[in-house]
Design a protein around this motif. Structure first.
Motif, PDB file in Angstrom:
ATOM      1  N   ALA A  89     -36.173  19.817   9.094  1.00  0.00           N
ATOM      2  CA  ALA A  89     -37.385  20.339   8.467  1.00  0.00           C
ATOM      3  C   ALA A  89     -38.437  20.703   9.524  1.00  0.00           C
ATOM      4  O   ALA A  89     -39.172  21.673   9.366  1.00  0.00           O
ATOM      5  CB  ALA A  89     -37.945  19.303   7.499  1.00  0.00           C
ATOM      6  N   ASP A  90     -38.482  19.927  10.628  1.00  0.00           N
ATOM      7  CA  ASP A  90     -39.505  20.187  11.663  1.00  0.00           C
ATOM      8  C   ASP A  90     -39.064  21.250  12.666  1.00  0.00           C
ATOM      9  O   ASP A  90     -39.718  21.460  13.690  1.00  0.00           O
ATOM     10  CB  ASP A  90     -39.859  18.881  12.388  1.00  0.00           C
ATOM     11  N   GLY A  91     -37.923  21.904  12.407  1.00  0.00           N
ATOM     12  CA  GLY A  91     -37.473  22.998  13.270  1.00  0.00           C
ATOM     13  C   GLY A  91     -36.541  22.566  14.390  1.00  0.00           C
ATOM     14  O   GLY A  91     -35.906  23.402  15.026  1.00  0.00           O
ATOM     15  N   THR A  92     -36.437  21.251  14.647  1.00  0.00           N
ATOM     16  CA  THR A  92     -35.513  20.804  15.693  1.00  0.00           C
ATOM     17  C   THR A  92     -34.072  20.878  15.178  1.00  0.00           C
ATOM     18  O   THR A  92     -33.829  21.015  13.971  1.00  0.00           O
ATOM     19  CB  THR A  92     -35.812  19.351  16.134  1.00  0.00           C
ATOM     20  N   ILE A  93     -33.135  20.765  16.111  1.00  0.00           N
ATOM     21  CA  ILE A  93     -31.712  20.839  15.760  1.00  0.00           C
ATOM     22  C   ILE A  93     -31.108  19.466  16.000  1.00  0.00           C
ATOM     23  O   ILE A  93     -31.426  18.810  16.992  1.00  0.00           O
ATOM     24  CB  ILE A  93     -30.994  21.886  16.637  1.00  0.00           C
ATOM     25  N   SER A  94     -30.227  19.042  15.101  1.00  0.00           N
ATOM     26  CA  SER A  94     -29.610  17.733  15.294  1.00  0.00           C
ATOM     27  C   SER A  94     -28.126  17.760  15.001  1.00  0.00           C
ATOM     28  O   SER A  94     -27.624  18.630  14.289  1.00  0.00           O
ATOM     29  CB  SER A  94     -30.283  16.697  14.386  1.00  0.00           C
ATOM     30  N   LEU A  95     -27.439  16.792  15.592  1.00  0.00           N
ATOM     31  CA  LEU A  95     -26.021  16.547  15.313  1.00  0.00           C
ATOM     32  C   LEU A  95     -25.938  15.217  14.586  1.00  0.00           C
ATOM     33  O   LEU A  95     -26.829  14.377  14.716  1.00  0.00           O
ATOM     34  CB  LEU A  95     -25.224  16.465  16.612  1.00  0.00           C
ATOM     35  N   ARG A 346     -28.530  10.390  -0.234  1.00  0.00           N
ATOM     36  CA  ARG A 346     -28.923   9.497   0.860  1.00  0.00           C
ATOM     37  C   ARG A 346     -28.386  10.011   2.197  1.00  0.00           C
ATOM     38  O   ARG A 346     -29.093  10.060   3.191  1.00  0.00           O
ATOM     39  CB  ARG A 346     -28.372   8.086   0.615  1.00  0.00           C
ATOM     40  N   LEU A 347     -27.103  10.382   2.184  1.00  0.00           N
ATOM     41  CA  LEU A 347     -26.468  10.830   3.425  1.00  0.00           C
ATOM     42  C   LEU A 347     -27.070  12.153   3.896  1.00  0.00           C
ATOM     43  O   LEU A 347     -27.419  12.308   5.076  1.00  0.00           O
ATOM     44  CB  LEU A 347     -24.954  10.966   3.208  1.00  0.00           C
ATOM     45  N   VAL A 348     -27.212  13.092   2.977  1.00  0.00           N
ATOM     46  CA  VAL A 348     -27.731  14.417   3.339  1.00  0.00           C
ATOM     47  C   VAL A 348     -29.162  14.295   3.861  1.00  0.00           C
ATOM     48  O   VAL A 348     -29.544  14.959   4.833  1.00  0.00           O
ATOM     49  CB  VAL A 348     -27.629  15.385   2.137  1.00  0.00           C
ATOM     50  N   ALA A 349     -29.963  13.411   3.266  1.00  0.00           N
ATOM     51  CA  ALA A 349     -31.358  13.248   3.701  1.00  0.00           C
ATOM     52  C   ALA A 349     -31.413  12.728   5.139  1.00  0.00           C
ATOM     53  O   ALA A 349     -32.251  13.162   5.936  1.00  0.00           O
ATOM     54  CB  ALA A 349     -32.093  12.303   2.752  1.00  0.00           C
ATOM     55  N   ILE A 350     -30.503  11.820   5.495  1.00  0.00           N
ATOM     56  CA  ILE A 350     -30.467  11.321   6.882  1.00  0.00           C
ATOM     57  C   ILE A 350     -30.012  12.436   7.823  1.00  0.00           C
ATOM     58  O   ILE A 350     -30.618  12.679   8.866  1.00  0.00           O
ATOM     59  CB  ILE A 350     -29.538  10.083   6.997  1.00  0.00           C
ATOM     60  N   GLN A 351     -28.950  13.158   7.420  1.00  0.00           N
ATOM     61  CA  GLN A 351     -28.425  14.228   8.264  1.00  0.00           C
ATOM     62  C   GLN A 351     -29.492  15.286   8.541  1.00  0.00           C
ATOM     63  O   GLN A 351     -29.539  15.870   9.609  1.00  0.00           O
ATOM     64  CB  GLN A 351     -27.215  14.881   7.587  1.00  0.00           C
ATOM     65  N   ARG A 352     -30.337  15.541   7.554  1.00  0.00           N
ATOM     66  CA  ARG A 352     -31.328  16.617   7.666  1.00  0.00           C
ATOM     67  C   ARG A 352     -32.670  16.126   8.198  1.00  0.00           C
ATOM     68  O   ARG A 352     -33.634  16.883   8.239  1.00  0.00           O
ATOM     69  CB  ARG A 352     -31.537  17.272   6.307  1.00  0.00           C
ATOM     70  N   GLY A 353     -32.737  14.825   8.553  1.00  0.00           N
ATOM     71  CA  GLY A 353     -33.987  14.309   9.117  1.00  0.00           C
ATOM     72  C   GLY A 353     -35.083  14.121   8.090  1.00  0.00           C
ATOM     73  O   GLY A 353     -36.256  14.057   8.431  1.00  0.00           O
ATOM     74  N   GLU A 354     -34.694  14.035   6.807  1.00  0.00           N
ATOM     75  CA  GLU A 354     -35.697  13.867   5.747  1.00  0.00           C
ATOM     76  C   GLU A 354     -35.848  12.405   5.326  1.00  0.00           C
ATOM     77  O   GLU A 354     -36.649  12.096   4.447  1.00  0.00           O
ATOM     78  CB  GLU A 354     -35.300  14.717   4.517  1.00  0.00           C
ATOM     79  N   GLY A 360     -29.158   4.929  13.568  1.00  0.00           N
ATOM     80  CA  GLY A 360     -29.174   5.719  14.804  1.00  0.00           C
ATOM     81  C   GLY A 360     -28.067   6.765  14.843  1.00  0.00           C
ATOM     82  O   GLY A 360     -27.432   6.972  15.873  1.00  0.00           O
ATOM     83  N   TRP A 361     -27.836   7.419  13.734  1.00  0.00           N
ATOM     84  CA  TRP A 361     -26.734   8.384  13.639  1.00  0.00           C
ATOM     85  C   TRP A 361     -27.113   9.800  14.069  1.00  0.00           C
ATOM     86  O   TRP A 361     -26.257  10.596  14.423  1.00  0.00           O
ATOM     87  CB  TRP A 361     -26.262   8.455  12.176  1.00  0.00           C
ATOM     88  N   VAL A 362     -28.412  10.107  13.992  1.00  0.00           N
ATOM     89  CA  VAL A 362     -28.842  11.484  14.231  1.00  0.00           C
ATOM     90  C   VAL A 362     -29.143  11.680  15.712  1.00  0.00           C
ATOM     91  O   VAL A 362     -29.882  10.886  16.301  1.00  0.00           O
ATOM     92  CB  VAL A 362     -30.080  11.823  13.373  1.00  0.00           C
ATOM     93  N   ARG A 363     -28.581  12.687  16.308  1.00  0.00           N
ATOM     94  CA  ARG A 363     -28.806  12.992  17.729  1.00  0.00           C
ATOM     95  C   ARG A 363     -29.505  14.334  17.828  1.00  0.00           C
ATOM     96  O   ARG A 363     -28.932  15.370  17.489  1.00  0.00           O
ATOM     97  CB  ARG A 363     -27.459  13.038  18.440  1.00  0.00           C
ATOM     98  N   LYS A 364     -30.740  14.293  18.283  1.00  0.00           N
ATOM     99  CA  LYS A 364     -31.519  15.540  18.399  1.00  0.00           C
ATOM    100  C   LYS A 364     -31.105  16.284  19.663  1.00  0.00           C
ATOM    101  O   LYS A 364     -30.845  15.657  20.688  1.00  0.00           O
ATOM    102  CB  LYS A 364     -33.008  15.227  18.430  1.00  0.00           C
ATOM    103  N   ILE A 365     -31.067  17.589  19.552  1.00  0.00           N
ATOM    104  CA  ILE A 365     -30.740  18.410  20.724  1.00  0.00           C
ATOM    105  C   ILE A 365     -32.039  18.898  21.326  1.00  0.00           C
ATOM    106  O   ILE A 365     -32.876  19.463  20.640  1.00  0.00           O
ATOM    107  CB  ILE A 365     -29.826  19.580  20.319  1.00  0.00           C
ATOM    108  N   ALA A 366     -32.205  18.634  22.613  1.00  0.00           N
ATOM    109  CA  ALA A 366     -33.465  18.975  23.289  1.00  0.00           C
ATOM    110  C   ALA A 366     -33.741  20.473  23.177  1.00  0.00           C
ATOM    111  O   ALA A 366     -32.844  21.280  23.252  1.00  0.00           O
ATOM    112  CB  ALA A 366     -33.384  18.566  24.745  1.00  0.00           C
TER     113      ALA A 366
END
Ligand SMILES: *Cc1c(COP(=O)(O)O)cnc(C)c1O
Length: 366
Positions: A89-95, A346-354, A360-366
């Motif tokens: 949502a904040d424009g960053t990219i995550s794995l 629940r899972l989708v909200a974590i994956q999407r950073g919401e 500690g599953w979400v890894r942001k890409i710099a």
């Protein structure tokens, strides 16, 4: 241009001769489908006996030249992974849990007698590609950039032994919703074929498993179903998994059951994540064998209220109807159940950073 990646390897960046125009890319992203459109770049890393991993390149996605005797073409020495990059949502990219994909890739490599890839290099390759193709991540709900790391045996040799040369490649494909219709619940066919036998390659993510599943899957489609479910090879009694998704059963007392990692099913990262999320919710989840007969009896008596399938591509999908040679039954209302919807959200909200990410599953890409 080269950037230091991992394990002392640097990625050489090759220029794109003809990058996709902004208009053409926007048209793809408006309706990406699944697995038919690809980004502009790919990563290739070579391995050979003696040299190990070397020559890491990020460059234009293009055909690869293979000797017609390359081992992968004859003995199917091939493994792959599947994971997604999300625009937050904040424009960053995550794995999502790429370390788990890296670890599973190496488990598959060991089973197929292929060289392991350092986990840091696996992740660096994916991050390199996502950064190069950041403009290809669709932002619509349920959409993502699907990443496909894979490894093939390239040595030209027809003798039967592990090859001495390999390529590790990562490609990416913008993805919308996996099931075209966005179907609320799928109908599945109980196959007479088996997918994996004890001691076989069922727990490895290898192309060969999929080659063997195409006839059963086509049979399911021809009979008007969406997916095939496989039973165990020895007794043809215990439920294993769908062609590419793990299964969960939900009971009226709020407990869940999922088949155990016996070696014949694929250890799904979505399966593992849902196990943790369900336990976070205070639910009881048992990893235990569940038979087709019991499934039918419990669905008929109302003891079983929901069944869902899970995997990276489709995330969580309700199973509404089950049909086999010995009869058929409907699960719950035949549509998606409450707990299925709740766990998926629940899972989708974590994956999407919401939602907070307690594991500690979400890894942001710099
Ligand atoms: C990849 C795969 C899954 C799901 O694994 P995820 O890590 O959740 O995507 C399940 N079954 C098979 C056969 C698979 O290949």
């Amino acid at each position: 241009m080269a950037t230091l990646a991992a394990e002392g390897l640097t990625f050489t960046a090759l220029p794109l001769a003809s990058p996709t125009s902004d208009e053409a890319r926007a048209a793809v992203l408006a309706n990406p489908g699944f697995g038919t459109h690809f980004t502009d770049h790919m990563v290739v890393i070579e391995w050979s006996e003696g040299e190990g991993w070397h020559d890491a390149v990020i460059g234009p996605r293009q055909p690869i030249a293979l000797d017609p005797a390359a081992a992968v073409l004859h003995y199917a020495q091939e493994i792959f992974e599947g994971l997604k990059a999300y625009k937050q949502a904040d424009g960053t990219i995550s794995l999502f849990r790429p370390e788990a994909n890296a670890a599973r890739f190496n488990a598959s490599a060991r089973r197929l007698a292929m060289p392991e890839l350092p986990e840091s290099l696996f992740i660096a390759a994916i991050e390199e590609l996502v950064k190069a193709d950041a403009g290809w991540i669709p932002s619509a709900e349920g959409a993502s950039l699907y990443l496909r790391p894979f490894m093939i045996a390239t040595e030209a040799f027809l003798g039967v032994r592990p090859a001495k040369q390999y390529k590790f490649i990562v490609i990416a494909s913008p993805a919308g919703n996996y099931f075209k219709s966005g179907a609320p619940a799928v109908s599945i066919w109980v196959s007479d074929y088996t997918r994996a036998a004890p001691g076989g390659t069922g727990a490895a993510k290898c192309g060969g498993n999929y080659a063997a599943s195409l006839v059963p899957q086509a049979e399911a489609l021809a009979r008007g179903h969406d997916q095939v479910v496989f039973l165990d090879a020895a007794e043809h009694k215990w439920i294993e998994e769908l062609g590419g998704m793990n299964l969960y059963f939900v009971f009226d007392d709020g407990t869940l059951v999922t088949p155990p990692l016996s070696g014949t099913i694929l250890p799904g990262i979505t399966r593992d994540s849902l196990l943790a999320l369900a336990r976070d919710e205070g639910l009881t989840v048992r990893e235990e064998r569940y038979s087709l007969d019991q499934w039918r009896d419990d669905a008929t008596s109302g003891k079983l209220i929901e069944t869902f399938a899970c995997g990276t591509a489709a995330v969580v999908t309700a199973v509404g109807r089950v049909v086999g040679r010995d009869g058929e039954f409907t699960v719950g209302s035949g549509g998606p159940g409450q707990l299925t919807g709740k766990l998926k959200a629940r899972l989708v909200a974590i994956q999407r950073g919401e939602a907070p990410d307690p594991h500690g599953w979400v890894r942001k890409i710099a």
